[in-house]
Design an enzyme around this catalytic site. Structure first.
Site, PDB file in Angstrom:
ATOM      1  N   HIS A 379       0.799  -1.234   0.000  1.00 37.36           N
ATOM      2  CA  HIS A 379       0.000   0.000   0.000  1.00 37.36           C
ATOM      3  C   HIS A 379       0.821   1.269   0.000  1.00 37.36           C
ATOM      4  CE1 HIS A 379      -4.161  -1.433   0.568  1.00 37.36           C
ATOM      5  NE2 HIS A 379      -3.600  -2.477   1.140  1.00 37.36           N
ATOM      6  N   LYS A 570      -9.394  13.786   3.943  1.00 38.14           N
ATOM      7  CA  LYS A 570      -8.469  12.650   3.971  1.00 38.14           C
ATOM      8  C   LYS A 570      -7.536  12.893   5.150  1.00 38.14           C
ATOM      9  CE  LYS A 570      -7.187  13.645  -0.309  1.00 38.14           C
ATOM     10  NZ  LYS A 570      -7.087  12.395  -1.022  1.00 38.14           N
ATOM     11  N   ARG A 571      -6.730  11.901   5.522  1.00 36.30           N
ATOM     12  CA  ARG A 571      -5.745  12.153   6.563  1.00 36.30           C
ATOM     13  C   ARG A 571      -4.906  13.383   6.198  1.00 36.30           C
ATOM     14  NH1 ARG A 571      -5.419   8.409  10.961  1.00 36.30           N
ATOM     15  NH2 ARG A 571      -3.469   9.490  11.401  1.00 36.30           N
ATOM     16  N   LYS A 576      -0.062  14.550   0.894  1.00 31.92           N
ATOM     17  CA  LYS A 576      -1.395  14.807   0.351  1.00 31.92           C
ATOM     18  C   LYS A 576      -1.597  16.301   0.054  1.00 31.92           C
ATOM     19  CE  LYS A 576      -3.527  10.762   2.626  1.00 31.92           C
ATOM     20  NZ  LYS A 576      -4.365  10.063   1.628  1.00 31.92           N
ATOM     21  N   THR A 678      -8.811   6.275  -2.380  1.00 34.78           N
ATOM     22  CA  THR A 678     -10.164   5.743  -2.590  1.00 34.78           C
ATOM     23  C   THR A 678     -11.185   6.858  -2.424  1.00 34.78           C
ATOM     24  OG1 THR A 678     -10.135   5.031  -0.281  1.00 34.78           O
ATOM     25  CG2 THR A 678      -9.723   3.341  -1.951  1.00 34.78           C
ATOM     26  N   LYS A 682     -14.841   7.862  -4.414  1.00 32.73           N
ATOM     27  CA  LYS A 682     -16.141   8.154  -3.789  1.00 32.73           C
ATOM     28  C   LYS A 682     -16.690   9.477  -4.324  1.00 32.73           C
ATOM     29  CE  LYS A 682     -14.203   6.091   0.371  1.00 32.73           C
ATOM     30  NZ  LYS A 682     -13.570   6.468   1.664  1.00 32.73           N
TER      31      LYS A 682
HETATM   32  C1  PLP Z   1     -12.301   6.890   1.913  1.00 29.70           C
HETATM   33  C2  PLP Z   1     -11.868   7.344   3.241  1.00 29.70           C
HETATM   34  C3  PLP Z   1     -10.527   7.662   3.463  1.00 29.70           C
HETATM   35  C4  PLP Z   1      -9.466   7.590   2.372  1.00 29.70           C
HETATM   36  O1  PLP Z   1      -9.416   8.814   1.696  1.00 29.70           O
HETATM   37  P1  PLP Z   1      -8.224   9.154   0.662  1.00 29.70           P
HETATM   38  O2  PLP Z   1      -8.713  10.423   0.046  1.00 29.70           O
HETATM   39  O3  PLP Z   1      -8.168   8.044  -0.326  1.00 29.70           O
HETATM   40  O4  PLP Z   1      -6.999   9.315   1.455  1.00 29.70           O
HETATM   41  C5  PLP Z   1     -10.148   8.079   4.725  1.00 29.70           C
HETATM   42  N1  PLP Z   1     -11.048   8.190   5.717  1.00 29.70           N
HETATM   43  C6  PLP Z   1     -12.366   7.920   5.533  1.00 29.70           C
HETATM   44  C7  PLP Z   1     -13.313   8.092   6.667  1.00 29.70           C
HETATM   45  C8  PLP Z   1     -12.817   7.481   4.293  1.00 29.70           C
HETATM   46  O5  PLP Z   1     -14.114   7.191   4.127  1.00 29.70           O
END
Ligand code: PLP
Length: 832
Positions: A379, A570-571, A576, A678, A682
């Site tokens: 990952h 995101k984190r 990022k 991911t 979404k």
């Molecule tokens: C999808 C998701 C992430 C991952 O987000 P990225 O933009 O891919 O880093 C992190 N936290 C939550 C709660 C999510 O639903």
């Protein structure tokens, strides 16, 4: 209130005609009877004392009954047929709220609404009572949860194995713009979804030494004499597939003290020592470690990993033993074990130990079984995120495993030397034992050597794996490597999170998209239909109003749903690049202040995400977002055009409100750093346009959506590498506007004149930034200017938005899981 003892929950006093069983029936009537039963027999409160949370619990238990019924049938069917099972080993499962998802997958949402209405309750109010299990940090844990949903929906027998952390990821509060961490007490009100299985329990050793001896037959054997023994107990949560009978299971292990060991202490009269040991044992599954912390060889984390992997493998072998006429040699035909990152990779050595020491198999046959059973998903390419354990600590903790790893390594390096003679440097690079800055065990190498299949999580990432971190291994075994681009479940992230869009889709293309997301393509025929476009925009507008209401309540910022919603959740991490986003906001602020006549299309910048508690710069980025927000939101010169909001405590629950409300999705990592992402998927499913770099799965999203429906900017992987080779000089990329913006930040314009608070960030960007923020700044700001122009052409923007959803089918986790099942696991569907 409790005084009238006859005033109890409405019970089976008025039994309805029981056509359907109250535990299994799917009608509103059967469900109502099930709820009423649980109110009386499981909750046991008088009617006058019942609150929505009691109805939540009763409904959850009634829903769990229905899943358990399917669960028993699913297990029985796959046992009868002798079918292969996937075991997904993951230290994290970020499941999110369960009730809504389970109602959806059982297709009993309206039945539940009707049943509760008859009892005078509102389903939405009851759903809001759920505390989400935050047993993950972010994307990796959420991916595991999406995969469980797809495995069940695709009718593939599967077990998820993980850790039942008593405290999940911390709750984030924002005080004076800073992140404050609070303990996550998700189990305080109990967890109606899990079933404790005290009889499914295994002993796990730790510490001590390995003792070599000769058995009666004259064979060399090893037994592990532990320094400490603890016990793992299984907690099972049913995982229901959508529109099918299949119900799989998530088994999470919880640590307990081993009572018989405490007895020694009792005998010597040391009662308190015994109690203390018990407390220590139970701390093993106490808390989830936040990631992105500088790795400091945390012994407890290694223990957590070993603990859950050992319990899981013992459980699998136990199931094998219970199968008639099946020997342990058939493990690879019966089970596929997938390592979600290196966290469970100690499993390679543990399976060898179980087979060689405990089942007395020969080394070679044990090794063949191990390699044929394991698969490994990588990952990350970030070198600092690749797990290693200091050798001394590893050896003290898992003495027998260290011996096994040495033996695996000896045989492996012999093989390498045979294939690549006279290349000592290669041997050093590939060894399972690292020699740089103190000896260490390299878990990614162990996982790769011990698995028949290794995959990355997006096309670009898989290519980079083969050319960088795992290059030598790719040259050794090219056939082991493949790509499995991540995916997300459209049930949760489209249907559940975006009921307005779900209804519009059902109306327009029928309901088939829920189990076959490629059918979203059917939307293409409506792209030019103005009436459809109006409905599309109305759905988005309502989602934005819903999020605005949540943000007003949680962050105190008032947003106008007619503005462009530009979202990055995101984190928080330097790679990022939330700070690149902030530089753009500060640029707009500066332009508006400089030029009072300037008009720009109004935008709401929305952020959310947690920073690791020990990550200094990430925490400062949160403070900067809030500081810029405070300045912008309160300045009448700019707040007609700009607003900034930081949503506290980003989690799966509020993610349901956030992803569907975006017009623009920020996916702006430095090229080569985000393995897949991911969140990007979404957003795309929910009709957001992406502004992004050629990184992770963005590359494939752009290909699917069409380049004209994606806002691309920034350096490519090759360009990033070239700049780094020549020595990155941030000043080369600092034009006058950027220099002014950096000065604004450093000079205290957003911090009431405080010139200290953001100095470390400004210094980092100007002198010491491995993520090349300034090098991408101009390209980013220019791209954002194109976004602003595009946003003003409403019909064109709507068409691009529809096309993004229509072309998002590839990013369903159903597609990803089908690939894993076909190419790596060899696990087929079993219809229950
Ligand atoms: C999808 C998701 C992430 C991952 O987000 P990225 O933009 O891919 O880093 C992190 N936290 C939550 C709660 C999510 O639903």
């Amino acid at each position: 209130m409790l005084r009238v003892m006859t005033d109890v929950a409405p019970a089976a006093a008025s039994p309805a005609p029981a056509h359907e069983h109250s535990r299994t029936g799917l009608s509103a009537d059967a469900l109502r009877r099930g709820i009423v039963d649980h109110l009386r027999y499981s909750i046991g409160r008088p009617a006058a004392a019942l609150r929505p949370e009691h109805y939540y619990r009763a409904l959850a238990l009634a829903v769990r009954d229905r899943m358990q019924n399917n669960r028993v049938a699913s297990t029985q069917t796959s046992l009868d047929l002798g079918r292969k099972v996937t075991c997904y080993l993951s230290a994290e499962f970020l499941m999110g709220p369960q009730l809504g998802a389970n109602l959806l997958n059982l297709q009993i949402e309206s039945a539940a609404r009707a049943a509760l209405a008859e009892l005078g309750q509102d389903l939405d109010q009851v759903l809001a009572c759920e505390e989400e299990p935050g047993l993950g940090n972010g994307g990796l844990g959420r991916l595991a949860a999406c995969y469980l949903d797809s495995l069940a929906t695709l009718e593939r027998p599967a077990i998820g194995y993980g850790i039942r952390y008593e405290f999940g990821i911390f709750d984030q509060e924002i005080h004076d713009g800073w992140q404050v961490e609070k303990t996550d007490n998700w189990l305080d009100n109990g967890n109606p979804w899990e079933i404790a299985k005290p009889d499914v329990s295994y002993l796990v050793n730790w510490g001590g030494y390995a003792e070599h001896y000769t058995d009666d037959a004259g064979h060399d054997r090893v037994r592990w004499v532990p320094g400490r023994v603890l016990k793992g107990v299984a907690y099972d949560t049913p995982i229901q597939g959508y529109g099918v009978k299949t119900c799989n299971v998530l088994t999470l292990w919880s640590a307990r003290a081993v009572k018989s060991f405490a007895l020694d202490a009792f005998n010597t009269g040391d009662y308190y020592k015994a109690v203390e040991d018990e407390v220590n044992s139970e701390t093993v599954t106490k808390v989830l470690y936040p990631n992105d912390e500088p790795e400091v060889g945390k012994r407890l984390r290694l223990l957590q990993q070993y603990f859950f992997v050992s319990c899981s493998l013992q459980h699998v072998l136990h199931i094998m033993d219970d199968l008639a006429d099946v020997s342990v040699h058939e493990l690879p035909e019966r089970f596929a074990l997938q390592l979600n990152d290196t966290h469970p990779s100690i499993g390679v050595a543990e399976l060898m130990r179980l087979l060689v020491d405990e089942r007395q198999l020969g080394w070679d046959e044990a090794w063949d079984i191990t390699v044929a059973t394991f698969g490994y998903t990588n990952h990350t390419l970030l070198p600092e995120a690749l797990e290693t354990w200091p050798l001394a600590m590893f050896g003290e903790s898992l003495p027998r495993h260290l011996e096994i790893i040495y033996e695996i390594n000896r045989r492996f390096l012999d093989e390498v030397a045979e294939k690549f003679p006279g290349d000592p440097d290669r041997l050093r690079r590939m060894s399972l034992i690292g020699e740089d800055n103190g000896k260490s065990v390299r878990m990614a190498h162990l996982a790769t050597v011990g698995s028949h299949a290794v995959n990355g999580v997006a096309a670009l990432h898989s290519e980079l794996l083969k050319s960088s971190v795992l290059k030598d291994f790719y040259e050794m075994w090219p056939e082991r490597f493949s790509n499995k681009t991540n995916g997300v479940t459209p049930r949760r992230f489209l249907a559940l999170a975006n009921p307005g869009l779900r209804e519009l889709l059902d109306d327009t293309i029928g309901e088939g998209w829920l189990s076959d997301p490629v059918r979203l393509r059917g939307l293409e025929s409506f792209v030019d239909d103005p009436a459809f476009g109006d409905r599309w925009r109305a759905v988005k507008r309502a989602n934005k109003a819903r999020l605005a209401e949540y943000i007003l309540a949680s962050a105190g910022v008032d947003l106008n749903p007619d503005w462009l919603f530009d979202i990055q959740v995101k984190r928080i991490h330097e790679y990022k690049r939330q700070h690149l986003n902030v530089l753009h906001i500060a640029t707009l602020y500066h332009r508006l202040k400089q030029n009072p006549g300037l008009e720009i299309p109004p935008r709401a910048f929305i952020f959310g995400g947690k920073a690791a508690p020990g990550y200094f710069l990430a925490k400062r980025i949160i403070k900067l977002i809030n500081a810029v927000g405070e300045t912008v939101n309160n300045d009448p010169d700019v707040n007609r055009f700009l607003k900034v909001a930081f949503v506290p405590n980003f989690n799966v629950q509020n993610a349901h409100l956030i992803y569907p409300a975006a017009d623009l999705s920020e996916q702006i990592s430095t090229a080569g750093k985000e393995a897949s992402g991911t969140g990007n998927m979404k957003f795309m499913m929910n009709g957001a346009l992406t502004i992004g770099t050629l990184d992770g799965a963005n590359v494939e999203m752009r290909t699917e959506a069409g380049a004209e429906n994606f806002f691309l900017f920034g350096l490519t992987v090759d360009e990033v590498e070239e700049i780094k080779r020549g020595g990155y000089r941030p000043s080369d990329y600092t034009d006058a506007e950027l220099a002014t913006v950096l000065d604004l930040i450093a000079s205290g314009a957003f911090s009431h004149g405080d010139t200290e608070v953001f100095r470390p960030l400004a210094d980092n960007l100007r002198h010491d930034d491995p993520f090349l923020v300034l090098a991408d700044y101009q390209s980013y700001v220019a791209c954002q200017d194109r976004v602003s122009v595009a946003w003003q052409d409403i019909p064109a923007w709507t068409r691009m938005s529809i096309r993004n959803t229509a072309r998002s089918g590839k990013f369903s986790s159903d597609r990803a899981i089908t690939e894993y099942c076909d190419d790596i696991w060899g696990v087929g569907p079993v219809t229950v």
